[in-house]
Enzyme design. Sequence first.
Site, mmCIF file in Angstrom:
data_model
loop_
_atom_site.group_PDB
_atom_site.id
_atom_site.type_symbol
_atom_site.label_atom_id
_atom_site.label_comp_id
_atom_site.label_asym_id
_atom_site.label_seq_id
_atom_site.Cartn_x
_atom_site.Cartn_y
_atom_site.Cartn_z
ATOM 1 N N ASP A 88 9.413 -50.478 -11.605
ATOM 2 C CA ASP A 88 10.564 -51.099 -10.944
ATOM 3 C C ASP A 88 11.124 -52.207 -11.840
ATOM 4 O O ASP A 88 10.470 -53.220 -12.059
ATOM 5 C CB ASP A 88 10.111 -51.661 -9.597
ATOM 6 N N ASN A 142 14.190 -53.799 -11.274
ATOM 7 C CA ASN A 142 15.059 -54.794 -10.628
ATOM 8 C C ASN A 142 14.388 -55.540 -9.468
ATOM 9 O O ASN A 142 15.050 -56.296 -8.750
ATOM 10 C CB ASN A 142 16.383 -54.163 -10.177
ATOM 11 N N ASP A 157 13.182 -54.639 -6.536
ATOM 12 C CA ASP A 157 13.385 -54.315 -5.120
ATOM 13 C C ASP A 157 12.212 -53.539 -4.515
ATOM 14 O O ASP A 157 12.272 -53.093 -3.364
ATOM 15 C CB ASP A 157 14.702 -53.537 -4.917
ATOM 16 N N ASP A 212 12.784 -47.366 -10.680
ATOM 17 C CA ASP A 212 14.172 -47.029 -11.003
ATOM 18 C C ASP A 212 14.278 -46.519 -12.442
ATOM 19 O O ASP A 212 13.289 -46.515 -13.194
ATOM 20 C CB ASP A 212 15.100 -48.233 -10.766
ATOM 21 N N ASP A 226 14.746 -32.284 -11.646
ATOM 22 C CA ASP A 226 14.297 -31.471 -10.522
ATOM 23 C C ASP A 226 15.517 -30.794 -9.908
ATOM 24 O O ASP A 226 16.528 -31.455 -9.637
ATOM 25 C CB ASP A 226 13.623 -32.384 -9.486
ATOM 26 N N ASP A 257 12.479 -26.588 -7.524
ATOM 27 C CA ASP A 257 11.737 -26.791 -6.281
ATOM 28 C C ASP A 257 11.701 -25.507 -5.449
ATOM 29 O O ASP A 257 12.747 -24.893 -5.202
ATOM 30 C CB ASP A 257 12.455 -27.910 -5.498
ATOM 31 N N GLU A 281 8.744 -23.826 -9.182
ATOM 32 C CA GLU A 281 7.642 -24.118 -8.253
ATOM 33 C C GLU A 281 7.583 -22.994 -7.225
ATOM 34 O O GLU A 281 8.569 -22.715 -6.551
ATOM 35 C CB GLU A 281 7.870 -25.457 -7.551
ATOM 36 N N HIS A 290 3.127 -34.888 -7.363
ATOM 37 C CA HIS A 290 3.448 -35.822 -6.283
ATOM 38 C C HIS A 290 3.112 -35.271 -4.895
ATOM 39 O O HIS A 290 3.286 -35.967 -3.902
ATOM 40 C CB HIS A 290 4.941 -36.165 -6.355
ATOM 41 N N ASP A 291 2.661 -34.021 -4.820
ATOM 42 C CA ASP A 291 2.320 -33.405 -3.532
ATOM 43 C C ASP A 291 0.816 -33.266 -3.324
ATOM 44 O O ASP A 291 0.385 -32.791 -2.273
ATOM 45 C CB ASP A 291 2.926 -31.988 -3.442
HETATM 46 O O1 TEU Z 1 7.008 -28.744 -2.378
HETATM 47 C C1 TEU Z 1 6.808 -27.522 -1.779
HETATM 48 C C2 TEU Z 1 5.441 -27.141 -1.359
HETATM 49 O O2 TEU Z 1 5.224 -25.979 -1.146
HETATM 50 C C3 TEU Z 1 4.305 -28.056 -1.129
HETATM 51 O O3 TEU Z 1 3.521 -28.355 -2.178
HETATM 52 C C4 TEU Z 1 4.736 -29.177 -0.275
HETATM 53 O O4 TEU Z 1 4.224 -30.351 -0.791
HETATM 54 C C5 TEU Z 1 4.294 -29.059 1.139
HETATM 55 O O5 TEU Z 1 3.570 -30.168 1.392
HETATM 56 C C6 TEU Z 1 3.485 -27.890 1.559
HETATM 57 O O6 TEU Z 1 2.531 -28.272 2.530
HETATM 58 C C7 TEU Z 1 8.277 -29.083 -2.848
HETATM 59 C C8 TEU Z 1 8.269 -30.512 -3.344
HETATM 60 O O7 TEU Z 1 7.408 -30.617 -4.433
HETATM 61 C C9 TEU Z 1 7.919 -31.405 -2.207
HETATM 62 O O8 TEU Z 1 7.776 -32.743 -2.598
HETATM 63 C C10 TEU Z 1 9.021 -31.277 -1.182
HETATM 64 O O9 TEU Z 1 8.683 -32.003 -0.032
HETATM 65 C C11 TEU Z 1 9.282 -29.837 -0.796
HETATM 66 O O10 TEU Z 1 9.295 -28.937 -1.885
HETATM 67 C C12 TEU Z 1 10.624 -29.713 -0.130
HETATM 68 O O11 TEU Z 1 11.645 -29.932 -1.055
#
Ligand code: TEU
Length: 576
Positions: free
Chosen positions: A32, A34, A36, A40, A109, A217, A275, A347-348
Amino acid sequence: MTMLQAHTSVSSQDAWWKSAVVYQVYPRSFADANGDGMGDVQGIISKLDYLAQLGIDVLWLSPIFTSPQDDNGYDISDYQDIDPMFGTMADVDELIAQAHQRGIKIVMDLVVNHTSDEHPWFIESRSSKDNPKRDWYWWRPVREGKTAGEPGAEPTNWRSFFSGSVWELDETTGEYYLHLFSKKQPDLNWENPEVRAAVYEMMNWWLDRGIDGFRMDVINLISKVLPLRDADIGGPDGFAPGFQFVMNGPRIHEFLKEMYEEVFAGRDRVITVGEMPGATTDEARRYTNPGESELDMVFQFDHMSLDRGLDRFHILDLDLRALKATLAHWQTELHGIGWNSLYWNNHDQPRAVSRFGNDREYRVESAKLLGTILHMLQGTPYVYQGEELGMTNYPFVSLDEFEDIESVNYAKAAAQQPGYDEAALILALAAGGRDNARTPVQWDGTPQAGFTSGTPWLPVNPNAGTINAEAAVANSDSVFHYYRKLIDLRHTMPIIVYGDFELLLEEDERVFAYTRSYGNEQLLVLGNFSDDVTAVDIPDAGVWSAAELVIGNYPPVTDAGLHLQPWETRVYRRSV
Ligand code: TEU
């Protein structure tokens, strides 16, 4: 002709991304600038030298486009502008230029299975049944014999990835619209050629601006089986997964080929990764075969589901044999035909060192082991921010700490079920939830971990005092410097990029062992996924133990057999 020339003369083998390593940035949690409390674009720019030091080739940015942030930017209301929380288009241009100066490519993305419900396309679409954009989304009437809004009136019985029905009733026209994710993420109707043209135009606009590719995605969900229909078995909530009607649907290959023609053909040096939840190796051989002109590689989920029971919030003990079999299957099936992407984290997902390693007594060792097992495979490795520091899951203890829409909706739905147990729910969300990956990157040992001068949007992990980039960069024995070496090995050793793969010790419950072979060279990759000293029971252990040690996470020993310390990993090289 040497083996190397034989391989590189195959034109598809020349693709630059085959020896590249990608680093994923989740912008709101990265840095970050700035104050907040939100990361960013200027924050990312300020860390480019750090990334260059790590040695990565490509930076993939999770979405920074204009968005109501219902799903942290995976709900986009303007594809051609940046959300003010991340900065301006001028900042993005600066990022692209600064990254390119350091030899780093930028991947954006692409979220086009759905838009935000606040996207002008959807606002128009919902305004009336005869609006020209009505057909850009999936509108369906109330189920026959039912009254709008009553349970069971939804056009199909599918459950959303984020709990509840995939259908939302819209009062304006009395019809339902489809959203596989949150109700603020309506699915685009890819059957409509105008939708596809609009998406391709937007993609070309970004590529012309200087970016180098896209991470797409849930791109294998864009073709739905028609007519839309019920799935067979309903759960206790009355809903069933509609997966078989949306994953790898009937027109998916056609759409991807069209996208390739309209966007990528004739463009040099771009990278595309789709993905794809539910992608099989058979499908992936088509998606990633260069002769098919679809995608360079896909993110598959097989190895991410092995430790999951009913759903992502039921984490089970990992059976190492299953993990080995799954990764080996993907290695073998795609070898010479398509291309793998390799990842433990994004991130998931919960943090891999907490999920597959031992983040207590052997955090550094197991982080290095996981990195080694992945980075010695064939494919393009993805490093998720903080993975190179061995960042761990967050110690969640109460329900109000969870921010992620998936966890929050899941908790709401769980509270409605008979036998609801809040303590068990918290444990499940803490183990499986996506917020684990989204706590701020730990840059230094100060209270806000050097992430922000303000209040971070998600708390900093209390272990930032010891686990942070400043400490890691200063310590030559850190996970950071180990990852730097792994990345360098991929850049310098063709065997890692091109070699054949063979799994050893399939039935061993603790040792992950495989070889890579290329010309007259061979690598042996070993990892002990346990807290115990373990023997590697292979016939030529003696020969290997005398071979050159390429990399390892314990001080080298002379060991006539091969005995691995807890979470020890070693890579040997020899001529054959
Ligand atoms: O994720 C899609 C996905 O299939 C999963 O990994 C998702 O995290 C979900 O939790 C399934 O249980 C993608 C993105 O990476 C995710 O961050 C988004 O929330 C999702 O698509 C919708 O755009």
